[in-house]
Design a protein around this motif. Structure first.
Motif, PDB file in Angstrom:
ATOM      1  N   PHE A 117      16.333  19.174 -21.226  1.00  0.00           N
ATOM      2  CA  PHE A 117      14.829  18.736 -22.522  1.00  0.00           C
ATOM      3  C   PHE A 117      15.461  18.585 -23.713  1.00  0.00           C
ATOM      4  CE2 PHE A 117      11.831  20.494 -25.599  1.00  0.00           C
ATOM      5  CZ  PHE A 117      11.394  20.107 -25.351  1.00  0.00           C
ATOM      6  N   ASP A 118      16.545  19.339 -23.808  1.00  0.00           N
ATOM      7  CA  ASP A 118      17.435  19.461 -25.352  1.00  0.00           C
ATOM      8  C   ASP A 118      18.190  18.240 -25.240  1.00  0.00           C
ATOM      9  OD1 ASP A 118      16.298  22.360 -25.977  1.00  0.00           O
ATOM     10  OD2 ASP A 118      18.414  23.003 -25.221  1.00  0.00           O
ATOM     11  N   ARG A 119      18.673  17.533 -24.279  1.00  0.00           N
ATOM     12  CA  ARG A 119      19.330  16.202 -24.481  1.00  0.00           C
ATOM     13  C   ARG A 119      18.006  14.860 -24.071  1.00  0.00           C
ATOM     14  NH1 ARG A 119      25.267  16.816 -21.506  1.00  0.00           N
ATOM     15  NH2 ARG A 119      25.713  18.533 -22.264  1.00  0.00           N
ATOM     16  N   GLY A 120      17.076  14.978 -24.140  1.00  0.00           N
ATOM     17  CA  GLY A 120      16.587  14.344 -23.927  1.00  0.00           C
ATOM     18  C   GLY A 120      15.312  14.484 -25.278  1.00  0.00           C
ATOM     19  N   VAL A 121      15.577  15.119 -25.585  1.00  0.00           N
ATOM     20  CA  VAL A 121      14.581  15.316 -27.135  1.00  0.00           C
ATOM     21  C   VAL A 121      15.552  14.324 -27.764  1.00  0.00           C
ATOM     22  CG1 VAL A 121      13.180  16.410 -28.479  1.00  0.00           C
ATOM     23  CG2 VAL A 121      12.932  16.430 -26.394  1.00  0.00           C
ATOM     24  N   VAL A 173      22.934  15.326 -33.122  1.00  0.00           N
ATOM     25  CA  VAL A 173      24.348  14.582 -32.057  1.00  0.00           C
ATOM     26  C   VAL A 173      24.579  15.691 -31.389  1.00  0.00           C
ATOM     27  CG1 VAL A 173      26.890  13.888 -31.927  1.00  0.00           C
ATOM     28  CG2 VAL A 173      25.190  12.459 -33.439  1.00  0.00           C
ATOM     29  N   ASN A 174      25.039  17.435 -31.887  1.00  0.00           N
ATOM     30  CA  ASN A 174      25.491  18.854 -31.493  1.00  0.00           C
ATOM     31  C   ASN A 174      25.428  18.777 -29.661  1.00  0.00           C
ATOM     32  OD1 ASN A 174      26.118  19.196 -34.592  1.00  0.00           O
ATOM     33  ND2 ASN A 174      28.594  19.327 -32.849  1.00  0.00           N
ATOM     34  N   VAL A 175      23.275  19.116 -30.089  1.00  0.00           N
ATOM     35  CA  VAL A 175      22.541  19.262 -28.474  1.00  0.00           C
ATOM     36  C   VAL A 175      22.672  18.179 -28.067  1.00  0.00           C
ATOM     37  CG1 VAL A 175      20.001  19.150 -28.428  1.00  0.00           C
ATOM     38  CG2 VAL A 175      20.900  20.055 -30.594  1.00  0.00           C
ATOM     39  N   LEU A 176      23.201  16.588 -28.086  1.00  0.00           N
ATOM     40  CA  LEU A 176      23.159  15.735 -26.913  1.00  0.00           C
ATOM     41  C   LEU A 176      24.882  15.467 -26.300  1.00  0.00           C
ATOM     42  CD1 LEU A 176      21.864  12.865 -26.274  1.00  0.00           C
ATOM     43  CD2 LEU A 176      23.651  11.821 -27.680  1.00  0.00           C
ATOM     44  N   LEU A 217      17.735   7.949 -31.691  1.00  0.00           N
ATOM     45  CA  LEU A 217      16.880   6.274 -31.029  1.00  0.00           C
ATOM     46  C   LEU A 217      16.184   6.108 -32.244  1.00  0.00           C
ATOM     47  CD1 LEU A 217      16.828   6.158 -27.324  1.00  0.00           C
ATOM     48  CD2 LEU A 217      18.657   5.205 -29.295  1.00  0.00           C
ATOM     49  N   LEU A 218      15.210   7.097 -32.506  1.00  0.00           N
ATOM     50  CA  LEU A 218      13.943   6.479 -33.504  1.00  0.00           C
ATOM     51  C   LEU A 218      14.262   6.802 -34.523  1.00  0.00           C
ATOM     52  CD1 LEU A 218      10.843   8.919 -31.567  1.00  0.00           C
ATOM     53  CD2 LEU A 218      11.444   6.341 -31.198  1.00  0.00           C
ATOM     54  N   LEU A 219      15.172   8.019 -34.640  1.00  0.00           N
ATOM     55  CA  LEU A 219      15.448   8.159 -35.758  1.00  0.00           C
ATOM     56  C   LEU A 219      16.799   7.075 -37.394  1.00  0.00           C
ATOM     57  CD1 LEU A 219      14.536  12.335 -36.438  1.00  0.00           C
ATOM     58  CD2 LEU A 219      13.439  10.299 -37.450  1.00  0.00           C
ATOM     59  N   GLY A 233      25.776  18.910 -26.149  1.00  0.00           N
ATOM     60  CA  GLY A 233      25.882  19.994 -25.371  1.00  0.00           C
ATOM     61  C   GLY A 233      26.537  21.081 -26.134  1.00  0.00           C
ATOM     62  N   GLU A 234      26.980  20.619 -27.015  1.00  0.00           N
ATOM     63  CA  GLU A 234      27.449  22.241 -28.024  1.00  0.00           C
ATOM     64  C   GLU A 234      26.441  23.601 -28.534  1.00  0.00           C
ATOM     65  OE1 GLU A 234      30.875  19.273 -29.488  1.00  0.00           O
ATOM     66  OE2 GLU A 234      29.270  19.291 -30.497  1.00  0.00           O
ATOM     67  N   MET A 235      25.598  22.509 -28.842  1.00  0.00           N
ATOM     68  CA  MET A 235      23.849  23.562 -29.381  1.00  0.00           C
ATOM     69  C   MET A 235      23.112  23.063 -28.328  1.00  0.00           C
ATOM     70  SD  MET A 235      24.806  22.472 -33.575  1.00  0.00           S
ATOM     71  CE  MET A 235      23.259  23.500 -34.077  1.00  0.00           C
ATOM     72  N   SER A 236      22.121  23.824 -29.021  1.00  0.00           N
ATOM     73  CA  SER A 236      20.493  23.843 -28.336  1.00  0.00           C
ATOM     74  C   SER A 236      19.521  22.959 -29.410  1.00  0.00           C
ATOM     75  CB  SER A 236      19.982  24.671 -27.904  1.00  0.00           C
ATOM     76  OG  SER A 236      18.631  25.032 -26.988  1.00  0.00           O
ATOM     77  N   LEU A 237      17.908  22.937 -28.803  1.00  0.00           N
ATOM     78  CA  LEU A 237      16.946  22.765 -29.995  1.00  0.00           C
ATOM     79  C   LEU A 237      17.077  24.057 -30.594  1.00  0.00           C
ATOM     80  CD1 LEU A 237      14.679  20.082 -28.209  1.00  0.00           C
ATOM     81  CD2 LEU A 237      16.531  19.456 -29.870  1.00  0.00           C
ATOM     82  N   VAL A 238      16.537  25.161 -29.241  1.00  0.00           N
ATOM     83  CA  VAL A 238      16.367  26.654 -29.950  1.00  0.00           C
ATOM     84  C   VAL A 238      17.187  27.011 -29.835  1.00  0.00           C
ATOM     85  CG1 VAL A 238      15.084  28.128 -30.514  1.00  0.00           C
ATOM     86  CG2 VAL A 238      14.014  25.658 -29.723  1.00  0.00           C
TER      87      VAL A 238
END
Length: 538
Positions: free
Chosen positions: A347-351, A450-453, A357-359, A455-460
């Motif tokens: 979910f994190d990587r998808g968001v 980018v870090n979330v994508l 892409l949008l921003l 896998g180094e970080m999470s959204l929350v």
């Protein structure tokens, strides 16, 4: 026993009532309100026998005055629940009409599709019924954080399951397009209704309409610890109006007046108008006396709550298991691996991917603004510590001058966190003009997607710490490193830089121990409000 203490002649009750009235007089401000933790629910009272093994009989006397005490919140809550059910009915009707028009068009009332008109009219009744069966309208679950929203989602899943089973058993060719539109839309609208209702409830609490008056019962130490613990929370309907302590060295405990002893609870309730009796983790009342007291309060609008000697554990991890007549609390272990963790990562990587892409136009505009405002790169790279102590390079839009790290010594004495590991300075001279705007709007954090994508970080998750901060961690603080750090988290939605170091650690550890997907969704939603409020951002 309670009957012996109160006495049939009421002399003790009269003295207690006078004492309570004096303690709760005009000089005593009930604004010392504290919150009962949202996940500490009423626990079933055990059914022991007395010391001789004989069954304890229920008292035959009743206190009729208790049935009329503190009805204000009860009446308000009943009206609120009725309004909630009516709103669910209306939004379900709207969802049904929208599904009818989307699936069949404006001519849905004609031809073979006309059968869906009565289905649309019946859909609101079915939706409210499913919510009621899921206990979504029970007072103890109304306004109860993520659990309230979860019950709406569960109701949607149940209704889809019932519809699928009925279609199969009855060989009924139900229009799937209608269900795909109607049920998810009803779920979303009901969630919106509860979000609005939450704001209405908070406003009613602030003006005192929905306030619950609480008497805390326990030893002096336990009562003081409970009050101190609960004062950290403000989103609640509870207002402590007094304490019942058997041996108190002062007339007040943490600013709350002592109005009697634990065995004078009924008289204190009558005098103070309290509608909730909260027992701290340690109390001098025996099991039999506690059960007798619950009998005394039957038929009244007074709730009895027992606080376990347990903190920072969320409701989903706690279950009550009756064993030998005792309500034992079973605490599930925190989940650090398994399918839910894999789903969280996906979910994190998808968001993050969709957001990038949008921003990208916003990224480009902010990068140009940073470069135009001051010399140096648009992005700031810094080593941070992630899960299990692994380091990674975190990205941010640069908000400080390029020599910010070299100027740490000149601002270290102005750290708002004192000697704590975390460094935050109000009106930091190293921040640039554009950087101040980026920090107040939290736009400087966007590159962490980018870090979330990666896998180094999470959204929350917990705040990503610096290596020098981790070196100062005590043993229990190391638990923050059991999960990935987050782009946002409880620390951000609860005050950000305004929080002291202990509060930041407590919130991060609470998240580590009690995380769930719905908890993440709630924090993401609260993040939007925190960013718009711009509080604690500097």
């Amino acid at each position: 026993m309670i009957e012996d203490k109160l006495g049939a002649d009421g002399r003790r009750a009269s003295r207690t009532a006078r004492a309570v009235s004096e303690a709760l007089g005009e000089s005593a401000e009930p604004a010392t309100g504290v919150a009962l933790a949202p996940d500490e629910r009423p626990v079933a009272v055990p059914d022991p026998r007395d010391a001789d093994g004989a069954a304890v009989e229920a008292p035959t006397d009743r206190h009729p005055d208790l049935s009329t005490l503190s009805l204000q919140r009860t009446r308000w809550l009943r009206r609120y629940v009725r309004s909630l059910a009516l709103s669910d009915f209306v939004v379900a009707l709207v969802a049904g009409v929208v599904a009818l028009l989307v699936r069949f068009g404006v001519d849905a009332s004609e031809g073979p599709n006309s059968a869906y008109v009565p289905i649309t009219l019946a859909f609101p009744l079915a939706w409210v019924g499913v919510l009621a069966l899921g206990r979504a309208y029970e007072p103890r679950f109304v306004g109860d954080g993520a659990d309230e929203f979860r019950r709406v989602l569960d109701a949607g899943v149940r209704l889809i399951a019932v519809l699928a089973i009925a279609s199969y058993l009855l060989n009924w060719s139900f229009a799937r397009g209608y269900a795909i539109v109607a049920i998810p839309l009803a779920v979303l609208l009901s969630l919106a209704v509860r979000a609005i209702g939450r704001a209405v409830e908070r406003r009613a609490e602030n003006i005192g309409v929905a306030t619950r008056r609480v008497l805390v019962v326990g030893t002096e130490r336990a009562t003081a610890e409970l009050i101190r613990r609960l004062r950290a929370y403000s989103d609640h309907p509870f207002l402590v109006v007094g304490a019942l302590v058997d041996q108190s060295r002062s007339q007040t405990i943490e600013g709350v007046p002592v109005v009697g002893t634990s065995r004078e609870a009924v008289a204190a309730i009558e005098a103070s108008g309290a509608d909730t009796l909260a027992f701290a983790a340690w109390s001098t009342l025996s099991q039999n006396e506690l059960r007798r007291l619950s009998w005394e309060l039957e038929g009244s609008h007074v709730d009895v709550m027992v606080t376990p000697n347990l903190t920072d554990v969320s409701g989903p991890r706690i279950s009550v298991r009756p064993v030998a007549g005792l309500p034992l609390l079973h605490v599930e272990k925190p989940e650090f691996t398994g399918f839910r963790r894999v789903f969280k990562g996906m979910f994190d990587r998808g968001v993050a991917f969709v957001s990038l892409l949008l921003l990208w136009p916003l990224f480009l505009a902010l990068a140009i603004a940073v470069r135009w405002d001051s010399k140096g790169p648009a992005f700031f790279r810094q080593e941070r510590v992630g899960r299990e102590g692994r380091t990674f390079t975190m990205l941010k839009f640069r908000s400080m001058s390029v020599d910010a790290e070299d100027r740490l010594a000149e601002i270290a004495t102005e750290n708002v966190h004192g000697d704590g590991p975390m460094l935050k300075v109000v009106n930091d001279p190293r921040i640039t003009r554009v950087g101040r705007f980026l920090r107040r709007t939290s736009l400087d954090e966007l590159p962490q997607l980018v870090n979330v994508l990666r896998g180094e970080m999470s959204l929350v998750g917990p705040r990503p710490p610096l290596p020098r901060e981790v070196e100062q961690y005590e043993n229990h603080v190391q638990r923050r490193l059991l999960v990935k750090p987050g782009l946002t988290g409880l620390w951000q939605v609860s005050g950000r830089s305004d929080l002291d170091w202990e509060s930041t650690v407590r919130l991060d550890l609470y998240y580590v121990e009690n995380w769930s997907f719905m908890f993440d969704i709630e924090i993401l939603a609260r993040t939007v409000r925190a960013v718009l409020a711009k509080s604690g951002a500097y």
